[in-house]
Write a protein that holds these residues in place. Structure first.
Motif, PDB file in Angstrom:
ATOM      1  N   ILE A 244       0.846  -1.203   0.000  1.00  0.00           N
ATOM      2  CA  ILE A 244       0.000   0.000   0.000  1.00  0.00           C
ATOM      3  C   ILE A 244       0.878   1.249   0.000  1.00  0.00           C
ATOM      4  O   ILE A 244       0.575   2.252  -0.649  1.00  0.00           O
ATOM      5  CB  ILE A 244      -0.936   0.006   1.224  1.00  0.00           C
ATOM      6  N   PHE A 245       1.987   1.173   0.716  1.00  0.00           N
ATOM      7  CA  PHE A 245       2.878   2.324   0.860  1.00  0.00           C
ATOM      8  C   PHE A 245       3.981   2.353  -0.206  1.00  0.00           C
ATOM      9  O   PHE A 245       4.451   3.417  -0.578  1.00  0.00           O
ATOM     10  CB  PHE A 245       3.518   2.305   2.251  1.00  0.00           C
ATOM     11  N   ASP A 246       4.404   1.160  -0.645  1.00  0.00           N
ATOM     12  CA  ASP A 246       5.447   1.073  -1.661  1.00  0.00           C
ATOM     13  C   ASP A 246       5.189  -0.152  -2.530  1.00  0.00           C
ATOM     14  O   ASP A 246       5.527  -1.275  -2.139  1.00  0.00           O
ATOM     15  CB  ASP A 246       6.824   0.986  -1.001  1.00  0.00           C
ATOM     16  N   THR A 266      -6.181  15.172   1.967  1.00  0.00           N
ATOM     17  CA  THR A 266      -5.835  14.050   1.095  1.00  0.00           C
ATOM     18  C   THR A 266      -5.120  13.018   1.949  1.00  0.00           C
ATOM     19  O   THR A 266      -4.770  13.284   3.104  1.00  0.00           O
ATOM     20  CB  THR A 266      -4.917  14.486  -0.060  1.00  0.00           C
ATOM     21  N   GLY A 267      -4.887  11.848   1.398  1.00  0.00           N
ATOM     22  CA  GLY A 267      -4.173  10.834   2.173  1.00  0.00           C
ATOM     23  C   GLY A 267      -4.094   9.513   1.446  1.00  0.00           C
ATOM     24  O   GLY A 267      -4.688   9.332   0.371  1.00  0.00           O
ATOM     25  N   ILE A 268      -3.362   8.585   2.037  1.00  0.00           N
ATOM     26  CA  ILE A 268      -3.191   7.253   1.443  1.00  0.00           C
ATOM     27  C   ILE A 268      -4.492   6.474   1.488  1.00  0.00           C
ATOM     28  O   ILE A 268      -4.814   5.717   0.573  1.00  0.00           O
ATOM     29  CB  ILE A 268      -2.086   6.486   2.205  1.00  0.00           C
ATOM     30  N   PHE A 269      -5.253   6.665   2.556  1.00  0.00           N
ATOM     31  CA  PHE A 269      -6.469   5.884   2.761  1.00  0.00           C
ATOM     32  C   PHE A 269      -7.712   6.759   2.597  1.00  0.00           C
ATOM     33  O   PHE A 269      -7.804   7.836   3.179  1.00  0.00           O
ATOM     34  CB  PHE A 269      -6.508   5.288   4.176  1.00  0.00           C
ATOM     35  N   ALA A 315       7.728   9.507   8.525  1.00  0.00           N
ATOM     36  CA  ALA A 315       8.778   8.882   9.338  1.00  0.00           C
ATOM     37  C   ALA A 315       8.298   7.548   9.910  1.00  0.00           C
ATOM     38  O   ALA A 315       9.077   6.579   9.998  1.00  0.00           O
ATOM     39  CB  ALA A 315       9.192   9.825  10.464  1.00  0.00           C
ATOM     40  N   ILE A 316       7.014   7.483  10.290  1.00  0.00           N
ATOM     41  CA  ILE A 316       6.450   6.243  10.810  1.00  0.00           C
ATOM     42  C   ILE A 316       6.407   5.188   9.717  1.00  0.00           C
ATOM     43  O   ILE A 316       6.795   4.028   9.926  1.00  0.00           O
ATOM     44  CB  ILE A 316       5.043   6.488  11.389  1.00  0.00           C
ATOM     45  N   ILE A 317       5.954   5.595   8.536  1.00  0.00           N
ATOM     46  CA  ILE A 317       5.894   4.652   7.417  1.00  0.00           C
ATOM     47  C   ILE A 317       7.280   4.103   7.112  1.00  0.00           C
ATOM     48  O   ILE A 317       7.468   2.889   6.933  1.00  0.00           O
ATOM     49  CB  ILE A 317       5.302   5.339   6.165  1.00  0.00           C
TER      50      ILE A 317
END
Length: 327
Positions: A244-246, A266-269, A315-317
């Motif tokens: 999902i992230f990469d 906006t956002g990933i989810f 940073a968390i991701i």
């Protein structure tokens, strides 16, 4: 120093603990956490000497501790074990239970010591009440006080606050663990309560199906959970696919805690709200993302069936993706 060298143990042919190795310096507080049936209570009983290991050894400094195969009376004088059944004397008073192992040659000192410990567990007002008339939580506090009467070098606690109301539990925990630190008493706590592990332990030991799968400072394990199982023992957790992230990464599970997800423009989810749970100073929001349940925290109630974008700090991701790659 308490040392467990590759301890294994089982009942009949069922192996309960497998190759457990631990070094615990004097005065350290260790929380043993894991799902029910993972071997937490069995590990405490092995250390105390109620069972004999199938393999391995348990050492206090350089002296091996032996189990019931070698001792007529199991247990060690320098160690106390508080089990979940308390093992109190129901027809005697709280004060008499606490003073059970104190010398009768010094009655005033015995009384003073008993009342001091009753104060530590917030039970002075019940000192003359027979144990049979006390609630389960009150009896649990008496059992804790009695274990400290003849100050042990090592204290083993099996779910020590399980019967105690939350409003009393928080105060008691602070008093008890502060007392143990002051006296430099080593403490091992088998617990399901994440607060025991996060707030009061120097180290957390994670067991899964009898194996030690993680061991370290609670903050490190919480912020860098090696597996979703470890993360779930500390908090609610979302287990997500790393792709999902990469998209270039191999599929791996990574953990994101609800408080790490924030609503944004906006956002990933892009999630659909299912339910909002009031938690006091925040709402825990249950939502759906690509058919999967996703939990996040929000300051306000969110209406069912509305949609929102969620963001995660980069940073968390990056940190969680690195953990996923390393595992």
């Amino acid at each position: 120093m308490l040392t467990l060298n590759n301890i294994s143990f089982g009942y009949d042919k069922d192996v309960v603990l497998k190759n457990i190795h631990l070094n615990i310096p004097q005065g350290n507080h260790v929380s043993i956490i894991g799902a029910s049936g993972c071997g937490k209570s069995t590990l405490l009983k092995l250390i105390y000497g109620l069972y004999t290991p199938l393999t391995g050894s348990i050492l206090r400094n350089e002296t091996q501790l032996l189990g019931p195969d070698f001792n007529i009376v199991p247990g060690e004088d320098f160690m106390k074990y508080v089990a979940q059944d308390f093992d109190l004397m129901p027809y005697t008073t709280a004060q008499e239970n606490v003073g059970k192992y104190l010398s009768n040659f010094y009655p005033e000192e015995k009384k003073q010591r008993s009342l001091e410990l009753l104060e530590t567990v917030e039970m002075v007002d019940f000192s003359n009440v027979k144990v049979r008339y006390l609630s389960g939580g009150q009896q649990q506090r008496i059992a804790l006080a009695r274990a400290l009467a003849r100050e042990p070098e090592i204290l083993l606690l099996d779910e020590p606050f399980s019967h105690i109301d939350n409003f009393q539990k928080n105060s008691l925990r602070r008093k008890l663990f502060a007392y143990l630190k002051e006296k430099n008493i080593t403490c091992l706590v088998a617990t399901h309560d994440s607060t025991d592990a996060l707030s009061f332990a120097d180290h957390a030991v994670v067991l899964k199906q009898g194996e030690l799968i993680a061991n370290g400072a609670p903050q490190i394990l919480y912020e860098n959970p090696p597996t979703p199982y470890v993360a779930s023992l500390f908090d609610e957790v979302n287990v997500l696919d790393s792709s999902i992230f990469d998209p270039k990464l191999y599929t791996k599970d990574i953990c994101i805690y609800p408080h790490e997800l924030k609503i944004g423009a906006t956002g990933i989810f892009r999630v659909k709200i299912i339910t909002s749970y009031f938690k006091g100073n925040f709402w825990l929001i249950e939502s759906k993302f690509q058919g999967n349940t996703l939990f996040f925290e929000n300051e306000t109630f969110l209406k069912k069936d509305t949609t929102h974008f969620l963001q995660v700090n980069e940073a968390i991701i990056k940190k969680r993706l690195q953990l996923s790659t390393d595992s």
